[in-house]
Design a protein around this motif. Structure first.
Motif, short mmCIF file in Angstrom:
data_model
loop_
_atom_site.label_atom_id
_atom_site.label_comp_id
_atom_site.label_asym_id
_atom_site.label_seq_id
_atom_site.Cartn_x
_atom_site.Cartn_y
_atom_site.Cartn_z
N LYS A 67 0.86 -1.19 0.00
CA LYS A 67 0.00 0.00 0.00
C LYS A 67 0.89 1.24 0.00
O LYS A 67 1.38 1.68 1.06
CB LYS A 67 -0.94 -0.01 1.21
N GLY A 109 -1.79 1.36 -10.03
CA GLY A 109 -2.74 1.66 -8.96
C GLY A 109 -2.12 2.42 -7.80
O GLY A 109 -2.62 2.35 -6.67
N LYS A 134 -0.19 5.18 -12.32
CA LYS A 134 -1.63 4.97 -12.41
C LYS A 134 -1.95 3.54 -12.82
O LYS A 134 -2.87 2.90 -12.28
CB LYS A 134 -2.24 5.96 -13.40
#
Length: 531
Positions: free
Chosen positions: A470, A508, A505
Motif C-alpha cells: 500500500k 494503482g 496509475k
C-alpha cells in the motif's frame, strides 16, 4: 517494362534557385551539352573528382592500380514557381544549409504513406538524446513500432504509399529529403515533382498521424537564427525563463565546484550552477555578450574537491529556454531547438495539473541550501517521518535504487516522498523515474522489501504496509514557482512527469506533486539557481 530508379529529392525555399542554392566554395561543374534528356529550363552540375586509392591497398602492400571514383550530380528542375533538386551520390552536401525546406521529405512521406504499411522508423527522444531505428519484417501500422508520440520525434519514416499514389511511386522514405523510386522517363519528371509538391502542401497527415508531430527538432537555419536572436535578447533582459543547467544527471550529494572559462582566467568558483555566476564571471572579465557564437566558446566546468575538471560543457548547450516566435512555442535543450505543438502543451497541462496539490502534511518551506539538509530537517520536525536519503534497496548486484527521501504513514498508506531542489534541474526525469523504479522493486523483489524493513528498523506498522504493497508517491520540488503548477516545469520534464504518473496509475499507485516554497536566496548563497 521500364526500370525503376532511385531519386533523392529536395524542395528549395521560394527565395532560392539554381543561382544561389549551392555553397560558395562548391567544386561542381555545370553541364553545358546539347541534346540531353534534361527538361527545359533545368540545370545540371556534376562531381567528377579523381579517386584516391583505398586505405587497404597500401596497408597490404599492393602494387596494382586501384582507385575509388567519387562521382555525383545535382539537377535543378523548375517546377512552376519553385525549384526542385535531385541529388545523386553525396552531392547534397553542396547545397546551402538554409536553401531547402527541411520538412519536405518527412511531411510528403507522412501525407503519402498508407498508415498500415510502414516498414522502418528512426526515432529520437530529446530528453536523453536516445536514437533508435526500428524495422519491421513486414509492413505494419505505426503501433507496431511502439512510438510514444508524447516524447519521441520521428526523424525518418519508410513505407508503402496509398493506392492513389501508386502510379507515381510505390514506396517513400522521408527525412529532410524525399527518397523514392520511379520508372517515369525524364520528360515526365517535372510532372512527378509537381505532384510531390502538391502532396507536401496537403495536411492529410494530421488525420492519419494526429500526434506524430507534437515535438519536432528545428533544422531550418533561418528559424534557428531568429531563435538564437531571441536567446541573445533574453540573456540581455534576464527573464526567469532563461536558466543554466548541467545537461546531464548529476549526483548532488557529491561535492563539486563550478567555474566558467572562455573569456579569460578567473578565480571565481561556485558551489552549484546558476546563471548569475556566469554573468558575474563575464563582468569580472569585462566581456559583453553580443553574439550567440560566444556562448559556444564559453564553458562551464564541473570540478571535484581537488579542482580537477570532471565534466565540461559549452554555455549554449547548458541553456534551458522556452520562447515564442510567430505565435509558435520553442524550447532550447542541450544545444538543440525544438518546436512544441501548442495544442500538445495545453493537453500536457490539462493532464498534469490535477496531480499538483496545494498543501502537504509535513513538507514545509525550504530554509536549507542542500537537499540532504532539507530532508533531515523535515524528519527532525516530524517524529513520524523517517529520512531515507541516499539509502539503497536494490537487490544484490544491481545499481543502487533509493527507496525515497522521506517516508511516513498517511491514511493507512505508506507515503514515499522524493525531493529535488529546482524545477529546472536536468535530473528531474531521473527523479521521476526513481519514484517508479522504487515502487516496482518494492512490489516485485522480496529482497528490496526486506531492505526497506531494515531501514525503518522493522517498524511493525510500516512492515505491514510493505507486505500489503500500500504505497503512494509524492514528488516535492523546491522552487519559488509555487503558483504555476505544470508550467513550473520545462517542457521535457512535463513530458517525463506525464509518463511517470501514467505508469504509477497503471500500477494503482496514487501520485501527487507538491511545490515546496524555497526561502533561500540561492544566487547570494552560491547555491542552485532556482528562479
Amino acid at each position: 517494362m521500364a526500370k525503376s530508379r532511385g531519386f533523392s529529392i529536395y524542395l528549395l525555399k521560394p527565395t532560392f534557385s539554381a543561382e544561389n542554392a549551392l555553397k560558395e566554395d562548391h567544386n561542381l561543374e555545370q553541364i553545358d551539352e546539347d541534346n540531353t534528356n534534361l527538361p527545359d529550363g533545368s540545370i545540371m552540375y556534376i562531381s567528377d573528382k579523381p579517386g584516391n586509392a583505398p586505405w587497404w591497398k597500401n596497408y597490404w602492400g599492393l602494387d596494382i592500380d586501384l582507385y575509388q571514383a567519387q562521382k555525383g550530380a545535382i539537377v535543378f528542375l523548375p517546377v512552376d514557381d519553385r525549384w526542385v533538386v535531385l541529388t545523386f551520390g553525396s552531392t547534397y552536401h553542396q547545397l546551402k544549409d538554409n536553401s531547402f525546406e527541411y520538412d519536405f521529405g518527412l511531411r510528403t512521406t507522412l501525407n503519402a504513406l498508407d498508415p498500415k504499411k510502414i516498414k522502418s522508423t528512426d526515432i529520437l527522444q530529446p530528453e536523453n538524446a536516445k536514437r533508435q531505428r526500428i524495422q519491421s519484417p513486414t509492413a505494419s501500422s505505426l503501433n507496431f513500432f511502439d512510438i510514444r508520440h508524447d516524447e519521441s520525434i520521428i526523424k525518418k519514416l519508410t513505407g508503402s504509399v496509398k493506392a492513389e499514389y501508386n502510379d507515381l511511386f510505390k514506396n517513400a522514405t522521408g527525412a529532410n529529403s524525399l527518397r523514392i523510386s520511379s520508372d517515369l522517363q525524364p520528360n515526365q519528371i517535372i510532372d512527378l515533382c509537381r505532384s510531390l509538391i502538391e502532396i507536401y502542401e496537403k495536411e492529410d497527415y494530421l488525420q492519419t498521424f494526429p500526434d506524430i508531430r507534437n515535438i519536432e527538432p528545428v533544422r531550418d537555419p533561418d528559424i534557428i537564427i531568429l531563435l538564437n536572436e531571441k536567446l541573445l535578447d533574453a540573456f540581455t533582459e534576464a527573464p526567469r525563463e532563461l536558466v543554466l543547467s548541467i545537461p546531464e544527471i548529476v549526483d548532488y550529494s557529491d561535492p563539486f565546484k563550478v567555474k566558467y572559462s572562455g573569456a579569460g582566467r578567473s578565480s571565481l568558483e561556485y558551489n552549484d550552477v546558476f546563471i548569475a555566476g556566469y554573468r558575474e564571471y563575464l563582468q569580472e572579465r569585462n566581456t559583453q555578450i553580443d553574439d550567440v557564437d560566444q556562448f559556444h566558446r564559453h564553458y562551464m566546468s564541473i570540478m571535484d574537491e581537488n579542482g580537477n575538471i570532471i565534466r565540461q560543457y559549452n554555455i549554449y548547450k547548458s541553456f534551458l529556454f522556452d520562447c515564442e516566435l510567430n505565435e509558435k512555442t520553442y524550447h532550447l535543450c542541450e544545444g538543440e531547438w525544438y518546436f512544441i505543438e501548442t495544442d500538445f502543451i495545453n493537453r500536457l497541462e490539462t493532464s498534469l495539473n490535477p496531480y499538483f496539490i496545494d498543501n502537504h502534511s509535513f513538507l514545509h518551506p525550504c530554509n536549507k541550501v542542500r537537499e540532504d539538509a532539507y530532508n533531515n530537517s523535515v524528519s527532525t520536525a516530524n517524529a513520524n517521518v523517517i529520512c531515507l536519503d541516499k539509502k539503497n534497496i536494490a537487490p544484490t548486484g544491481q545499481t543502487q535504487v533509493e527507496p525515497c527521501d522521506l517516508i511516513s504513514i498517511i491514511d493507512n498508506t505508506l507515503h514515499l516522498v522524493h525531493v529535488k531542489i529546482s524545477t529546472r534541474s536536468s535530473s528531474l526525469s531521473h527523479l521521476f523515474n526513481q519514484g517508479v523504479n522504487s515502487v516496482e522493486l518494492l512490489r516485485l523483489a522480496e529482497e528490496s522489501q526486506q531492505k526497506l524493513k531494515e531501514l525503518v528498523d522493522n517498524n511493525p506498522e510500516i512492515c505491514t504496509l510493505i507486505d500489503s504493497s500500500k504505497y503512494s508517491v509524492t514528488y516535492g520540488l523546491i522552487t519559488k514557482k509555487t503558483d504555476l503548477f505544470a508550467k513550473s516545469l520545462p517542457i521535457f520534464s512535463r513530458i517525463s512527469l506525464l509518463r511517470t504518473v501514467n505508469a504509477l496509475k497503471i500500477m494503482g499507485i496514487p501520485c501527487s506533486i507538491f511545490l515546496i516554497y524555497d526561502n533561500i536566496d540561492r544566487k547570494n548563497n552560491n547555491a542552485v539557481d532556482i528562479d
